[in-house]
Design an enzyme around this catalytic site. Sequence first.
Site, PDB file in Angstrom:
ATOM      1  N   SER A 184     -10.323  -3.689 -10.211  1.00 40.99           N
ATOM      2  CA  SER A 184     -11.780  -3.508 -10.348  1.00 40.99           C
ATOM      3  C   SER A 184     -12.603  -4.408  -9.425  1.00 40.99           C
ATOM      4  O   SER A 184     -13.699  -4.834  -9.789  1.00 40.99           O
ATOM      5  CB  SER A 184     -12.213  -3.694 -11.815  1.00 40.99           C
ATOM      6  OG  SER A 184     -11.643  -2.676 -12.610  1.00 40.99           O
TER       7      SER A 184
ATOM      8  N   LYS B  22      -4.678   5.505  -3.140  1.00 41.08           N
ATOM      9  CA  LYS B  22      -3.915   6.216  -4.186  1.00 41.08           C
ATOM     10  C   LYS B  22      -3.807   7.708  -3.844  1.00 41.08           C
ATOM     11  O   LYS B  22      -3.688   8.054  -2.674  1.00 41.08           O
ATOM     12  CB  LYS B  22      -4.545   5.958  -5.559  1.00 41.08           C
ATOM     13  CG  LYS B  22      -4.706   4.456  -5.831  1.00 41.08           C
ATOM     14  CD  LYS B  22      -5.026   4.121  -7.258  1.00 41.08           C
ATOM     15  CE  LYS B  22      -5.168   2.621  -7.393  1.00 41.08           C
ATOM     16  NZ  LYS B  22      -5.398   2.177  -8.765  1.00 41.08           N
TER      17      LYS B  22
ATOM     18  N   GLU C 296      -2.280  -8.223  -9.771  1.00 41.68           N
ATOM     19  CA  GLU C 296      -3.145  -7.167 -10.292  1.00 41.68           C
ATOM     20  C   GLU C 296      -2.924  -7.030 -11.793  1.00 41.68           C
ATOM     21  O   GLU C 296      -1.989  -6.321 -12.224  1.00 41.68           O
ATOM     22  CB  GLU C 296      -2.815  -5.832  -9.624  1.00 41.68           C
ATOM     23  CG  GLU C 296      -3.043  -5.813  -8.138  1.00 41.68           C
ATOM     24  CD  GLU C 296      -3.262  -4.391  -7.624  1.00 41.68           C
ATOM     25  OE1 GLU C 296      -4.318  -4.144  -7.039  1.00 41.68           O
ATOM     26  OE2 GLU C 296      -2.386  -3.540  -7.860  1.00 41.68           O
TER      27      GLU C 296
ATOM     28  N   GLU D 109       1.172   1.271 -11.201  1.00 42.79           N
ATOM     29  CA  GLU D 109       1.275   2.715 -11.476  1.00 42.79           C
ATOM     30  C   GLU D 109       2.679   3.223 -11.150  1.00 42.79           C
ATOM     31  O   GLU D 109       3.180   4.143 -11.807  1.00 42.79           O
ATOM     32  CB  GLU D 109       0.187   3.474 -10.690  1.00 42.79           C
ATOM     33  CG  GLU D 109      -1.185   3.234 -11.323  1.00 42.79           C
ATOM     34  CD  GLU D 109      -2.355   3.238 -10.341  1.00 42.79           C
ATOM     35  OE1 GLU D 109      -2.210   3.743  -9.228  1.00 42.79           O
ATOM     36  OE2 GLU D 109      -3.426   2.713 -10.723  1.00 42.79           O
TER      37      GLU D 109
ATOM     38  N   ASN E 194      -6.367   0.639  -1.217  1.00 42.23           N
ATOM     39  CA  ASN E 194      -5.317   1.521  -1.743  1.00 42.23           C
ATOM     40  C   ASN E 194      -5.994   2.811  -2.190  1.00 42.23           C
ATOM     41  O   ASN E 194      -6.635   2.847  -3.233  1.00 42.23           O
ATOM     42  CB  ASN E 194      -4.623   0.805  -2.914  1.00 42.23           C
ATOM     43  CG  ASN E 194      -3.625   1.692  -3.633  1.00 42.23           C
ATOM     44  OD1 ASN E 194      -3.278   2.773  -3.156  1.00 42.23           O
ATOM     45  ND2 ASN E 194      -3.161   1.234  -4.792  1.00 42.23           N
TER      46      ASN E 194
ATOM     47  N   HIS F 132       3.581  -1.341  -7.258  1.00 40.82           N
ATOM     48  CA  HIS F 132       2.267  -1.196  -7.903  1.00 40.82           C
ATOM     49  C   HIS F 132       2.465  -0.845  -9.380  1.00 40.82           C
ATOM     50  O   HIS F 132       3.416  -0.154  -9.738  1.00 40.82           O
ATOM     51  CB  HIS F 132       1.470  -0.102  -7.185  1.00 40.82           C
ATOM     52  CG  HIS F 132       0.049  -0.045  -7.632  1.00 40.82           C
ATOM     53  ND1 HIS F 132      -0.324   0.560  -8.806  1.00 40.82           N
ATOM     54  CD2 HIS F 132      -1.086  -0.552  -7.095  1.00 40.82           C
ATOM     55  CE1 HIS F 132      -1.639   0.425  -8.960  1.00 40.82           C
ATOM     56  NE2 HIS F 132      -2.118  -0.247  -7.938  1.00 40.82           N
TER      57      HIS F 132
ATOM     58  N   GLY G 148      -8.667  -0.139 -12.404  1.00 40.29           N
ATOM     59  CA  GLY G 148      -9.381   1.110 -12.672  1.00 40.29           C
ATOM     60  C   GLY G 148     -10.189   1.109 -13.959  1.00 40.29           C
ATOM     61  O   GLY G 148     -10.627   2.157 -14.427  1.00 40.29           O
TER      62      GLY G 148
HETATM   63  P1  PGA Z   1      -8.992  -0.615  -8.716  1.00 40.56           P
HETATM   64  O1  PGA Z   1      -7.434  -0.483  -8.311  1.00 40.56           O
HETATM   65  O2  PGA Z   1      -9.661  -1.420  -7.643  1.00 40.56           O
HETATM   66  O3  PGA Z   1      -9.486   0.812  -8.781  1.00 40.56           O
HETATM   67  O4  PGA Z   1      -9.031  -1.293 -10.041  1.00 40.56           O
HETATM   68  C1  PGA Z   1      -6.755  -1.549  -7.719  1.00 40.56           C
HETATM   69  C2  PGA Z   1      -5.320  -1.161  -7.450  1.00 40.56           C
HETATM   70  O5  PGA Z   1      -4.745  -0.400  -8.229  1.00 40.56           O
HETATM   71  O6  PGA Z   1      -4.730  -1.589  -6.434  1.00 40.56           O
END
Ligand code: PGA
Length: 252
Positions: free
Chosen positions: A211, A11, A165, A97, A9, A95, A171
């Site tokens: 992460s 983003k 997640e 976010e 992803n 997601h 993140g």
């Molecule tokens: P990350 O994000 O691997 O940077 O923690 C995962 C995601 O948001 O799908």
Amino acid sequence: MRKWIVAGNWKMHNTIAESIALAKAIKEGSAGIQSGAIVLAPPFTALFSVGETIKGSNLSLAAQNMHYEDKGAFTGEIAPSMLKDTGCAYVILGHSERRKYFHERDNDVNLKVKKALTSGLIPIMCVGETDEEREKGVTQDVVGRQVQQGLNGVEKIENVVIAYEPVWAIGTGKVATSAQAQEVHAFIRGLLKNTFGGKKADDICILYGGSVTKDNVGDLIAMNDIDGALVGGASLKADGFLGIIKEISGRK
Ligand code: PGA
């Protein structure tokens, strides 16, 4: 047997040129791998170019969001048919976010999941609890609600991918332990069994995200109910992402 999936992803990162370069490097580095699915989710602006770059390879294309209507006066939104037009096979939905910054609710996610399925896209439906919710001990209530409401009225469950997640792991560099993740994955599969039956639930791919790196993915993927990874930060560099793909394809 469930197939493994590794999805990157990206983003809101990468220009078209950067996206093409990254996709090319991942395509070259994973050329011999045939067993699972490797999915790239660039930003909307790079979907078509990345789609062209990976055509005929073992990689698949995903979008990071979509609207649940076919067309119309929805300024700034993207329809399922437009994603298919760029070569998308998958779409990430719900997601955290999107839920946090753009106020998507379970009902919106549900409409999108159903629309993706009728449009011939594979939804990767994201669920996960916040730090506060885990502290309060309501992880299963939250994840259970997100799974059940997100899949409400869905019939072709075998075409859905779920990504667990935990919000506190996204993140932050604070990956869930393999035991923490396995516990929630098994809980989700149990819920799916109750609703859709054992055979279907056994076939559903449940990814872990938050992460993930090439150094920690080995422990996670060793767990029974963890079928792959949804990767953010570590998918932005070919080396890191290829390392994750190799770990997963070598163990599943
Ligand atoms: P990350 O994000 O691997 O940077 O923690 C995962 C995601 O948001 O799908």
